[in-house]
Enzyme design. Structure first.
Site, short mmCIF file in Angstrom:
data_model
loop_
_atom_site.label_atom_id
_atom_site.label_comp_id
_atom_site.label_asym_id
_atom_site.label_seq_id
_atom_site.Cartn_x
_atom_site.Cartn_y
_atom_site.Cartn_z
N HIS A 292 -49.47 -110.78 -78.67
CA HIS A 292 -50.29 -110.24 -77.59
C HIS A 292 -50.02 -110.98 -76.30
CE1 HIS A 292 -53.59 -108.31 -75.53
NE2 HIS A 292 -54.06 -109.49 -75.17
N SER A 293 -49.84 -110.24 -75.20
CA SER A 293 -49.62 -110.78 -73.87
C SER A 293 -48.39 -111.69 -73.87
CB SER A 293 -50.89 -111.52 -73.42
OG SER A 293 -50.86 -111.79 -72.04
N MET A 294 -48.53 -112.97 -73.56
CA MET A 294 -47.37 -113.86 -73.66
C MET A 294 -46.74 -113.78 -75.04
SD MET A 294 -47.07 -118.03 -73.24
CE MET A 294 -47.51 -118.47 -74.92
#
Length: 250
Positions: free
Chosen positions: A95-97
């Site tokens: 998720h995200s990074m």
């Protein structure tokens, strides 16, 4: 913090499932920790063996220097996953990074002949979806924390504890540096299928920017848009897990 089986400094197994037919490697967001995926491990065991990655500089690794280079992080994680003789199929969720990191880890695993069966990328625009230069990691402590707070992914009580803020800030800054200085190598594409998940109101990734992950794989892609912002999955965990189960045959 929920106890985990020790599988080295990089991997936590909160609900070990040694008889599961598939492993799911989970990579946290910037400022996040392996414990973010405790609910995922609980929900998927014993059908899947969830491996949550613990980055240096947080929780039980807080005495270590955090890494601000995404490629170096990917090297370390790929090496950690490759340790041992577990040959069960592996899927990757970030998720995200963690989505960018998962992509780089998948590339390394494929180069080593141990590629994942599927890559799940959540809450992150495709590497090719370029925006103007971002500089969160260069901002003052208060500005950096304000930016993190606006994404609503961290318990507000964390920001009220000055000692805790001082403890986590170096890891947050290093994570943002890793993301904001990352540049994909031209021509890199994973071979596995890619499942893209995003919030319809995510300020960090428009739906079209998320859809652009299709150019980063030689396999098929599918896109799932959920109500919510950058941390849509906090409220839509059941729906996200339904997608994961369907793709992994759980």
């Amino acid at each position: 913090m929920t106890s985990a089986v020790d599988t080295g400094i990089w991997i936590r197994r909160y609900r070990p499932a040694p008889d599961a037919g598939v492993r799911l490697l989970c990579l946290p967001h910037a400022g996040g920790a392996a414990s973010y995926y405790v609910p995922v491990a609980a929900a998927l065991a014993p059908a899947a063996d969830v491996l949550a990655v613990q980055y240096p500089g947080r929780q039980d690794r807080r005495s270590e220097e955090p890494l601000g280079d995404l490629r170096e992080l990917a090297n370390r994680v790929a090496d950690a996953v490759g340790e041992g003789d577990d040959e069960r199929p592996l899927a990757v969720f970030g998720h995200s990074m963690g989505a960018l990191l998962g992509y780089e880890v998948a590339l390394r695993l494929e180069e080593a002949g141990r590629g994942p069966v599927r890559l799940f990328v959540s809450g992150r625009r495709a590497p090719s979806a370029v925006r103007p230069s971002e500089d969160m990691h260069k901002r003052t402590d208060s500005a950096l924390l304000d930016g993190v707070r606006r994404l609503s992914g961290t318990d507000a009580q964390v920001f009220e504890d000055e000692e805790l803020v001082r403890m986590v800030l170096p890891a947050i800054r290093a994570d943002y540096r890793a993301v904001e200085t990352y540049e994909p190598r031209p021509g890199d594409r994973v071979r596995c299928p890619v499942t893209v998940l995003t919030g319809g109101d995510d300020p960090m990734a428009t739906v079209e920017e998320a859809r652009a992950w299709s150019v980063h794989t030689e396999g098929p892609t599918d896109l799932h848009v959920f109500p919510g912002g950058h941390f849509y999955l906090n409220d839509r965990a059941a729906d996200v897990l339904t997608v994961v189960r369907a793709h992994l045959g759980l």
